[in-house]
Design a protein around this motif. Structure first.
Motif, mmCIF file in Angstrom:
data_model
loop_
_atom_site.group_PDB
_atom_site.id
_atom_site.type_symbol
_atom_site.label_atom_id
_atom_site.label_comp_id
_atom_site.label_asym_id
_atom_site.label_seq_id
_atom_site.Cartn_x
_atom_site.Cartn_y
_atom_site.Cartn_z
ATOM 1 N N THR A 10 2.051 1.761 -3.754
ATOM 2 C CA THR A 10 1.063 2.129 -4.700
ATOM 3 C C THR A 10 0.267 3.196 -4.594
ATOM 4 O O THR A 10 0.304 4.249 -4.958
ATOM 5 C CB THR A 10 0.336 0.535 -4.806
ATOM 6 O OG1 THR A 10 -0.320 0.162 -3.581
ATOM 7 C CG2 THR A 10 1.143 -0.651 -5.602
ATOM 8 N N SER A 11 -0.464 3.155 -3.436
ATOM 9 C CA SER A 11 -1.589 4.099 -3.254
ATOM 10 C C SER A 11 -1.092 5.211 -2.338
ATOM 11 O O SER A 11 -1.633 6.422 -2.230
ATOM 12 C CB SER A 11 -2.691 3.451 -2.474
ATOM 13 O OG SER A 11 -2.723 3.357 -1.019
ATOM 14 N N LYS A 12 0.168 5.037 -1.852
ATOM 15 C CA LYS A 12 0.638 6.141 -0.882
ATOM 16 C C LYS A 12 1.539 6.844 -1.378
ATOM 17 O O LYS A 12 1.683 8.136 -1.784
ATOM 18 C CB LYS A 12 0.612 5.575 0.539
ATOM 19 C CG LYS A 12 1.036 6.718 1.718
ATOM 20 C CD LYS A 12 0.073 7.490 1.915
ATOM 21 C CE LYS A 12 0.338 8.634 2.839
ATOM 22 N NZ LYS A 12 -0.882 9.596 3.173
ATOM 23 N N GLN A 55 5.687 5.728 -9.796
ATOM 24 C CA GLN A 55 6.044 4.802 -8.764
ATOM 25 C C GLN A 55 7.366 4.441 -8.609
ATOM 26 O O GLN A 55 8.036 4.733 -9.417
ATOM 27 C CB GLN A 55 5.201 3.453 -9.292
ATOM 28 C CG GLN A 55 4.988 2.444 -7.951
ATOM 29 C CD GLN A 55 4.333 1.202 -8.403
ATOM 30 O OE1 GLN A 55 4.277 0.761 -9.403
ATOM 31 N NE2 GLN A 55 4.179 0.468 -7.246
ATOM 32 N N LYS A 61 -8.288 10.259 -4.653
ATOM 33 C CA LYS A 61 -7.388 8.849 -4.679
ATOM 34 C C LYS A 61 -8.125 7.859 -3.712
ATOM 35 O O LYS A 61 -8.106 8.377 -2.483
ATOM 36 C CB LYS A 61 -6.014 9.181 -4.408
ATOM 37 C CG LYS A 61 -5.239 9.912 -5.254
ATOM 38 C CD LYS A 61 -3.639 9.848 -5.520
ATOM 39 C CE LYS A 61 -3.101 10.715 -4.259
ATOM 40 N NZ LYS A 61 -1.797 10.646 -4.103
ATOM 41 N N THR A 62 -8.796 7.005 -4.075
ATOM 42 C CA THR A 62 -9.480 5.977 -3.134
ATOM 43 C C THR A 62 -8.841 4.622 -3.628
ATOM 44 O O THR A 62 -8.155 4.313 -4.553
ATOM 45 C CB THR A 62 -11.059 6.092 -3.020
ATOM 46 O OG1 THR A 62 -11.295 5.448 -4.354
ATOM 47 C CG2 THR A 62 -11.537 7.243 -2.987
ATOM 48 N N VAL A 63 -9.638 3.473 -2.682
ATOM 49 C CA VAL A 63 -8.936 2.108 -3.102
ATOM 50 C C VAL A 63 -9.969 1.899 -4.460
ATOM 51 O O VAL A 63 -9.152 1.295 -5.420
ATOM 52 C CB VAL A 63 -9.856 1.336 -2.177
ATOM 53 C CG1 VAL A 63 -9.786 -0.410 -2.852
ATOM 54 C CG2 VAL A 63 -9.218 1.309 -0.923
ATOM 55 N N ARG A 90 0.753 -1.153 0.048
ATOM 56 C CA ARG A 90 0.044 -0.028 -0.058
ATOM 57 C C ARG A 90 1.012 1.214 -0.124
ATOM 58 O O ARG A 90 0.337 2.311 -0.597
ATOM 59 C CB ARG A 90 -0.949 0.018 1.136
ATOM 60 C CG ARG A 90 -1.726 1.285 1.533
ATOM 61 C CD ARG A 90 -1.269 2.102 2.567
ATOM 62 N NE ARG A 90 -2.116 3.139 2.779
ATOM 63 C CZ ARG A 90 -1.850 4.240 3.725
ATOM 64 N NH1 ARG A 90 -0.780 4.227 4.311
ATOM 65 N NH2 ARG A 90 -2.993 4.958 4.133
ATOM 66 N N PHE A 116 -7.933 4.467 -7.345
ATOM 67 C CA PHE A 116 -6.226 4.655 -7.499
ATOM 68 C C PHE A 116 -5.644 3.385 -6.861
ATOM 69 O O PHE A 116 -4.528 2.908 -7.736
ATOM 70 C CB PHE A 116 -5.736 5.575 -6.380
ATOM 71 C CG PHE A 116 -4.516 6.237 -6.670
ATOM 72 C CD1 PHE A 116 -4.122 6.748 -7.909
ATOM 73 C CD2 PHE A 116 -3.596 6.126 -5.730
ATOM 74 C CE1 PHE A 116 -2.749 7.354 -7.973
ATOM 75 C CE2 PHE A 116 -2.248 6.541 -5.820
ATOM 76 C CZ PHE A 116 -1.963 7.078 -6.959
ATOM 77 N N TRP A 117 -6.171 2.323 -6.250
ATOM 78 C CA TRP A 117 -5.204 1.230 -6.049
ATOM 79 C C TRP A 117 -5.023 0.464 -7.151
ATOM 80 O O TRP A 117 -6.110 0.035 -7.817
ATOM 81 C CB TRP A 117 -5.799 0.263 -4.719
ATOM 82 C CG TRP A 117 -5.890 1.080 -3.326
ATOM 83 C CD1 TRP A 117 -5.997 2.435 -3.110
ATOM 84 C CD2 TRP A 117 -5.423 0.468 -2.122
ATOM 85 N NE1 TRP A 117 -5.665 2.859 -1.741
ATOM 86 C CE2 TRP A 117 -5.265 1.553 -1.220
ATOM 87 C CE3 TRP A 117 -5.016 -0.700 -1.770
ATOM 88 C CZ2 TRP A 117 -5.079 1.204 0.110
ATOM 89 C CZ3 TRP A 117 -4.944 -1.086 -0.491
ATOM 90 C CH2 TRP A 117 -4.729 -0.063 0.408
ATOM 91 N N ASN A 120 -7.775 1.152 -11.889
ATOM 92 C CA ASN A 120 -6.231 1.816 -12.194
ATOM 93 C C ASN A 120 -4.908 0.881 -12.061
ATOM 94 O O ASN A 120 -3.820 1.550 -12.001
ATOM 95 C CB ASN A 120 -5.988 2.987 -11.026
ATOM 96 C CG ASN A 120 -5.211 4.057 -11.252
ATOM 97 O OD1 ASN A 120 -4.918 4.478 -12.573
ATOM 98 N ND2 ASN A 120 -4.311 4.310 -10.532
#
Lengths: 426, 214
Positions: free
Chosen positions: A280-282, A294, B130-132, A277, B135-136, B195
């Motif tokens: 990727t998302s942070k 990334q 940006k959310t699950v 996490r 964005f994830w 995404n």
């Protein structure tokens, strides 16, 4: 009001206002001569002809403080902790850069960024596991880790978001870029420990995990692990503080701070990154076209003038301009300072030592005649990379990428000598 | 013996570019770039081979497979290391209300914790969310993160079944799995996130050097 101390005090930030009771008070950035303050100053004068009272009786006994702390007159020199966050388990505090000298950050003022709070770890019970693509999976105690050949290196550490592109509103140097600090780290090369386990040929990444409540996880490219990466247990001569990963952390010189995983408990050698996490998302950088960068590890060259800086106030006449510069790619080659809002630049003096991936102190003597202006600094590192202006960065990346903002920081100086954030409207 | 080992490739590139000192030249240590990693693979294999020499210090003790299994909670993006077990959207809804909604909101709209739902199609807009769901890139990462770090006040307290269930519910809130979904290792790994292809290698240094106002 014209002696040297008044000039020096005039540079102090509001956080240190209590120190100024001796001669003048700063209220909301304005110099105020006030009758009560003058009277108090007269009563406490330690100037001739008076002999100060601290010379007329013995001071405190040796050992009266088993672990020393700063003078009580410096009690407001503390971390810059944000007010009113919804929670403080995953948050950050900043180093008060504008009130520090040299290049080493005191351990108690080192910036913090935790993702699951600060664990209290018993070093005797702590274990490091190394597994994955290794010949010999290992479990090491702290005593064993300290038996490896050790080394000490001075490196900066900086949070990747220092500050966000839409968070350039801070008042002080600390508000703006206080998520950077620098220390002498002691430990063992990560390469040495990985060789002890023996890498398999298909090894490409090492996934590091912390023993905190976030089990913080980042993937480190093998080339970095085999280059200058360290596992460190000491900082500025003493064991790591709990906030910095006691008893053991990764230290990746020049890479974004969150990758230097604290409270390290596990190294998983892999062929692929974990795509956790956090990576990727942070800690990824969103671009205007909606894609995100990334594995943006490198902290690019940056500098900031720490004195004079926001909320301070200068007097006409001589003022030394000083600040810090650093680059994740190596040594600082040059710092230039502009005292005319970027129309012309003067090369500043670099204070030795100038070390790779460490803070470097710069200085420029300056005489201020009283005209309003804006002062800037820009760093160039040994690769030839030059610190960009904010507009240059955002022209490429937009303002939504949050991380890796290394823009030139402008400080505006008014006719009264007040120093403010040049990103804000006058 | 140690001196005969090749130095890290990255360090050599780094110092080479430093010697040339060419402004604007891409320093060799911008290691995020995917293509550079491919190019460096042979050099890395040589490095790894060099690091295979026997133990030099004899420190530590062997980690057993059972010990490794007890601590290794890494899930890769393909979900190959997802554990047995399963959980449904319905179970996840109940769990979420009890354990997650306090911070993330009843429907994942956010609170003291991050927003988890919405924002699909917003990433290229002026107000990206940006959310699950938006964005994830990989669904198995949900399992990895929830298991290791959530709930904030009691991480690693959920069973595998519960983690599957909460993952299913969060994906369902984002419209990515239907209401009657039961997720297990194969089903979670099969969820394609919107995404997935939205990430790029690091191109820095990316700011043109000589376009600068002096």
């Amino acid at each position: 009001m014209s002696d040297a101390r008044t000039d020096r005090d005039g540079l102090a930030s509001p956080q240190r206002r209590h120190v100024l009771g001796r001669g003048l008070a700063l209220v909301g950035g304005a110099v105020v001569g006030n009758a009560a303050a003058e009277k108090a100053a007269a009563e406490s004068a330690a100037a001739p002809p008076d002999v100060p009272e601290w010379m007329k009786a013995p001071g405190a006994d040796v050992g009266s403080e088993p672990y020393g702390s700063p003078s009580r007159f410096e009690r407001d020199l503390i971390r810059n902790i944000p007010k009113s966050l919804p929670q403080y388990t995953s948050a950050s505090s900043r180093t008060p850069l504008q009130d520090l000298d040299g290049i080493i950050t005191p351990n108690g003022l080192f910036y913090e960024r935790h993702h699951g709070g600060i664990p209290e770890i018993d070093p005797d019970r702590h274990r490091l596991m190394i597994h994955g693509l290794v010949e010999r999976p290992l479990i090491l105690t702290m005593a064993e880790i300290r038996r490896f050949p050790s080394e000490s290196q001075i490196y900066f550490l900086e949070c990747s978001g220092n500050p966000g592109f839409e968070a350039m509103t801070g008042r002080t140097a600390s508000d703006l870029v206080g998520l950077v600090s620098c220390a002498e780290w002691t430990g063992v090369r990560l390469r040495t420990v990985l060789e002890e386990a023996g890498l398999k040929p298909e090894a490409r990444w090492v996934v590091a995990e912390g023993a905190d409540a976030a089990a913080m996880t980042r993937s480190i490219p093998l080339a970095k692990c085999l280059d200058d990466a360290m596992l460190v247990y000491s900082q500025n001569g003493e064991r790591l503080r709990p906030q910095q990963g006691y008893p053991l952390r990764v230290l990746l010189p020049g890479f974004e701070g969150n990758m230097s995983v604290k409270w390290l408990r596990r190294l998983n050698v892999t062929a692929e990154p974990a795509h956790s996490r956090e990576e990727t998302s942070k800690y990824t950088d969103l671009m205007p076209d909606g894609t995100a960068r990334q594995f943006t590890f490198m902290m690019e060259a940056k500098s900031i003038i720490t004195r004079p800086s926001g909320t301070q106030r200068i007097a006409r006449g001589f003022n030394e301009i000083t600040g810090i510069a650093w680059s994740g790619r190596g040594r600082i080659a040059q710092v230039e300072v502009s005292v005319d809002d970027g129309q012309s630049w003067t090369v500043a003096q670099l204070q030795a030592p100038v070390l790779t991936r460490a803070l470097t102190r710069f200085r420029l003597p300056w005489t201020w005649e009283g005209a309003p202006t804006t002062i800037l600094s820009r760093a160039t590192d040994e690769t030839g990379y030059v610190q960009p202006h904010f507009a240059e960065l955002t022209a490429v990346r937009g303002v939504k990428s949050f991380y890796h903002n290394n823009a030139i920081i402008p400080w505006r100086i008014t006719a009264s000598g007040e120093v403010t954030n040049g990103f804000l409207k006058a | 013996m140690a001196s005969s080992r090749p130095r890290a490739r990255s360090a050599e590139v780094d110092s080479a570019s430093a010697r040339e000192g060419a402004p604007g030249r891409r320093p060799g240590f911008a290691v995020g770039h995917g293509s550079r990693w491919v190019l460096a693979a042979a050099a890395l294999a040589a490095l790894a081979a060099a690091a295979q020499a026997g133990p030099r210090y004899g420190l530590g003790r062997p980690a057993t497979q059972a010990e490794i299994a007890a601590w290794d909670i890494d899930i890769d993006r393909d979900g190959r290391k997802l554990p047995p077990g399963s959980g449904s959207v319905a179970q996840g809804r109940t769990l979420f209300a009890a354990q997650c909604a306090g911070c993330h909101g009843a429907k994942g709209e956010g609170g003291s914790g991050e927003r988890l739902v919405g924002g699909q199609g917003s990433l290229a807009s002026g107000k990206p969310l940006k959310t699950v769901g938006s964005f994830w890139p990989y669904a198995p990462t949900l399992f990895d993160y929830i298991r290791r770090a959530m709930p904030l006040n009691a991480p690693q307290s959920l069973t595998s079944e519960e983690v599957y269930a909460v993952s299913a519910y969060v994906l369902n809130l984002n419209g990515l799995v239907p209401d009657d979904t039961v997720l297990d290792a194969a089903a979670l790994a099969a969820v394609r996130m919107p995404n997935r292809d939205g990430f790029r290698p690091d191109p820095r240094p990316d700011v043109p050097l000589r376009a600068r106002p002096e």
